[in-house]
Design a protein around this motif. Sequence first.
Motif, PDB file in Angstrom:
ATOM      1  N   TRP A  23    -135.435  63.995 -85.156  1.00 23.88           N
ATOM      2  CA  TRP A  23    -133.836  63.293 -84.982  1.00 23.88           C
ATOM      3  C   TRP A  23    -134.054  63.774 -83.874  1.00 23.88           C
ATOM      4  O   TRP A  23    -134.358  64.062 -82.757  1.00 23.88           O
ATOM      5  CB  TRP A  23    -132.878  64.976 -85.501  1.00 23.88           C
ATOM      6  N   THR A  24    -132.526  61.780 -83.280  1.00 22.76           N
ATOM      7  CA  THR A  24    -133.475  61.842 -81.726  1.00 22.76           C
ATOM      8  C   THR A  24    -131.316  60.923 -81.646  1.00 22.76           C
ATOM      9  O   THR A  24    -130.848  61.205 -82.812  1.00 22.76           O
ATOM     10  CB  THR A  24    -133.667  61.547 -81.015  1.00 22.76           C
ATOM     11  N   GLU A  25    -130.870  61.099 -80.308  1.00 27.39           N
ATOM     12  CA  GLU A  25    -129.611  61.123 -79.982  1.00 27.39           C
ATOM     13  C   GLU A  25    -130.004  60.288 -79.360  1.00 27.39           C
ATOM     14  O   GLU A  25    -130.216  61.153 -77.621  1.00 27.39           O
ATOM     15  CB  GLU A  25    -128.728  62.399 -80.331  1.00 27.39           C
ATOM     16  N   GLN A  26    -128.836  59.209 -78.433  1.00 34.78           N
ATOM     17  CA  GLN A  26    -128.477  59.080 -77.263  1.00 34.78           C
ATOM     18  C   GLN A  26    -127.550  58.657 -77.008  1.00 34.78           C
ATOM     19  O   GLN A  26    -126.359  58.037 -78.179  1.00 34.78           O
ATOM     20  CB  GLN A  26    -129.406  57.037 -77.848  1.00 34.78           C
ATOM     21  N   ARG A  27    -126.284  58.942 -75.962  1.00 33.98           N
ATOM     22  CA  ARG A  27    -125.999  58.313 -75.458  1.00 33.98           C
ATOM     23  C   ARG A  27    -125.164  58.072 -74.207  1.00 33.98           C
ATOM     24  O   ARG A  27    -126.414  58.755 -73.391  1.00 33.98           O
ATOM     25  CB  ARG A  27    -125.347  60.517 -75.148  1.00 33.98           C
ATOM     26  N   GLY A  28    -124.580  57.646 -73.987  1.00 28.57           N
ATOM     27  CA  GLY A  28    -124.419  56.954 -72.345  1.00 28.57           C
ATOM     28  C   GLY A  28    -124.922  55.398 -72.216  1.00 28.57           C
ATOM     29  O   GLY A  28    -125.431  54.917 -73.709  1.00 28.57           O
ATOM     30  N   PRO A  29    -124.366  54.564 -71.260  1.00 24.22           N
ATOM     31  CA  PRO A  29    -124.730  53.814 -71.272  1.00 24.22           C
ATOM     32  C   PRO A  29    -126.594  53.242 -71.314  1.00 24.22           C
ATOM     33  O   PRO A  29    -127.107  53.750 -71.158  1.00 24.22           O
ATOM     34  CB  PRO A  29    -124.128  52.816 -69.778  1.00 24.22           C
ATOM     35  N   VAL A  30    -126.736  52.305 -72.570  1.00 25.67           N
ATOM     36  CA  VAL A  30    -127.675  51.832 -72.540  1.00 25.67           C
ATOM     37  C   VAL A  30    -129.012  51.708 -71.592  1.00 25.67           C
ATOM     38  O   VAL A  30    -130.342  51.739 -71.754  1.00 25.67           O
ATOM     39  CB  VAL A  30    -128.031  50.589 -73.769  1.00 25.67           C
ATOM     40  N   ASP A  31    -127.732  50.666 -70.409  1.00 29.59           N
ATOM     41  CA  ASP A  31    -128.926  50.124 -69.251  1.00 29.59           C
ATOM     42  C   ASP A  31    -128.700  51.287 -68.017  1.00 29.59           C
ATOM     43  O   ASP A  31    -129.168  50.917 -67.208  1.00 29.59           O
ATOM     44  CB  ASP A  31    -128.165  49.148 -68.715  1.00 29.59           C
ATOM     45  N   ALA A  32    -128.472  52.738 -68.374  1.00 33.49           N
ATOM     46  CA  ALA A  32    -128.558  53.399 -67.165  1.00 33.49           C
ATOM     47  C   ALA A  32    -129.780  54.165 -67.065  1.00 33.49           C
ATOM     48  O   ALA A  32    -130.661  54.072 -68.100  1.00 33.49           O
ATOM     49  CB  ALA A  32    -127.290  54.656 -67.098  1.00 33.49           C
ATOM     50  N   PRO A  33    -130.069  54.868 -66.368  1.00 36.49           N
ATOM     51  CA  PRO A  33    -131.451  54.915 -66.121  1.00 36.49           C
ATOM     52  C   PRO A  33    -131.744  56.799 -67.293  1.00 36.49           C
ATOM     53  O   PRO A  33    -130.896  57.728 -67.721  1.00 36.49           O
ATOM     54  CB  PRO A  33    -132.066  56.170 -65.039  1.00 36.49           C
ATOM     55  N   ALA A  34    -132.328  55.887 -68.061  1.00 34.05           N
ATOM     56  CA  ALA A  34    -132.829  57.050 -69.451  1.00 34.05           C
ATOM     57  C   ALA A  34    -133.250  59.355 -68.660  1.00 34.05           C
ATOM     58  O   ALA A  34    -133.988  59.178 -67.671  1.00 34.05           O
ATOM     59  CB  ALA A  34    -133.792  56.800 -70.000  1.00 34.05           C
ATOM     60  N   LEU A  35    -132.207  60.070 -69.316  1.00 29.62           N
ATOM     61  CA  LEU A  35    -133.029  61.496 -69.155  1.00 29.62           C
ATOM     62  C   LEU A  35    -133.319  61.621 -69.937  1.00 29.62           C
ATOM     63  O   LEU A  35    -131.949  61.973 -71.279  1.00 29.62           O
ATOM     64  CB  LEU A  35    -131.395  61.493 -67.885  1.00 29.62           C
ATOM     65  N   LEU A  36    -134.270  62.118 -70.738  1.00 36.87           N
ATOM     66  CA  LEU A  36    -134.743  63.333 -71.849  1.00 36.87           C
ATOM     67  C   LEU A  36    -134.515  64.846 -71.406  1.00 36.87           C
ATOM     68  O   LEU A  36    -134.680  65.066 -70.439  1.00 36.87           O
ATOM     69  CB  LEU A  36    -136.098  63.123 -72.043  1.00 36.87           C
ATOM     70  N   LEU A  37    -133.267  65.219 -72.487  1.00 39.90           N
ATOM     71  CA  LEU A  37    -133.956  66.877 -72.298  1.00 39.90           C
ATOM     72  C   LEU A  37    -134.559  67.964 -73.360  1.00 39.90           C
ATOM     73  O   LEU A  37    -134.380  67.141 -74.988  1.00 39.90           O
ATOM     74  CB  LEU A  37    -131.725  67.092 -73.311  1.00 39.90           C
ATOM     75  N   VAL A  38    -135.682  68.400 -72.795  1.00 39.87           N
ATOM     76  CA  VAL A  38    -136.137  68.556 -73.819  1.00 39.87           C
ATOM     77  C   VAL A  38    -135.538  70.784 -74.061  1.00 39.87           C
ATOM     78  O   VAL A  38    -136.051  71.004 -73.250  1.00 39.87           O
ATOM     79  CB  VAL A  38    -137.253  68.910 -73.317  1.00 39.87           C
ATOM     80  N   MET A  39    -135.061  70.792 -74.989  1.00 44.70           N
ATOM     81  CA  MET A  39    -135.242  71.977 -75.524  1.00 44.70           C
ATOM     82  C   MET A  39    -136.463  73.437 -75.653  1.00 44.70           C
ATOM     83  O   MET A  39    -137.488  73.161 -75.697  1.00 44.70           O
ATOM     84  CB  MET A  39    -134.543  72.517 -76.808  1.00 44.70           C
TER      85      MET A  39
END
Length: 303
Positions: A23-39
Motif C-alpha cells: 500500500w502506498t500513499e502520495q500527498r502534495g504537489p505531483v511536480d514537487a521533489p519526491a520525499l519517501l518516508l520509510v517507517m
Amino acid sequence: MVQQRGTTVYEQFVEVAPGIRLWTEQRGPVDAPALLLVMGAQATGVGWPEPLVDALAAHHRVIRYDHRDTGRSTWSFEDRPYRITDLAADALAVLDGLGVERAHVVGLSLGGMLAQLLLADHPDRVLSATLMGTCALSTVPYTRPDGSTVPVDALPGIAPEVLEMWARPVVDHGEAAEIERRIAHWRVLGGGRLPFDAAFFRDLERRVVAHTGHHRVGTAHGRADDGGMLRTDELARTAVPTLVVCAPAEPVFPPPHPQHLAQAVRGARLVEVEGMGHALPPAVHRPLVAAILAHTGAAAGAR
C-alpha cells in the motif's frame, strides 16, 4: 484518490514481487521533489503522524507506504520468509512503481537502516537522506570529542525498560486492550524528557488499527534474516547529502549512536531535536520538519 482535510491524497498498491503488493500513499504537489518516508520495524506508513506529513507535503510530493506484513500490504512472511535487505529493495520498488526517478529519503529506526542501504547501493536514486532513531551500518569505531575511540560493539545498548517491554509476551485481550498496550509502549519509547501525550498516541493507534483492518501484532521483521547489511565502505565514500537527527532521549539507539552515524556517513551533518526520543509526538514535529526541509532545500541548492 481521496480528499483529506482539503488535501488530495492518492492511494495505490504497488507490486514489488510476484504476489506481494504494498500500500502506498502520495500527498502534495505531483511536480514537487519526491520525499519517501520509510517507517520502522512492524510499523505501517500511517505511523507517520498526519500533521508532520502535511507539513512536509507543502513542499514535497510525500510518499509513505506499508512494509510487507504491516497495514494493508501483503502479509507473507509465514509462507514466504524474506530478508531485511528485501525491505530495502521494496522501498526502491515503490519508487519504481510510482514512476519516481529520484527522491529524498527519510528513515526512522529500521527505516533509517533501509535508507542507508539505499544511499549505499543506489545513490543515483537518492536526492538526500535523513536518518533518525537508528544506528550506523558500519564497523568504523566511534571517535569521541577527546580523540579516543570506541568499538561499535561497545556503544550503549537498548534501555532496560524497552528490553523488558519487548520481552513480555503479547496476549490478545481485544482491540481496546491492545491499543492501551501500544500506548504504554510509546510512553517508554518516548524517553521521558517531553510530557507524554497519551491522547495523541491513542488516536494514532486507532487510525493504525482502522487502516490495517485488525489489531493483530506482527512479528515478521523481528524474525527476518538481518545478515548482509553492513555498508562500511559505501557509507564512507557516499556523495549523497545526509542529515542525522540526534534524539537526546533516544532509548533504542541512544547517544552517541547518532554521532557515530554522522561520522560513518561521509559528509553527514548532525542536528539535535530537543527532548526527542524514539517517537514522533507533536512537540517534535515543528523542529523536525524544519530540519528536514532545510536539508532537502540545501541538497536541491547544491545540485
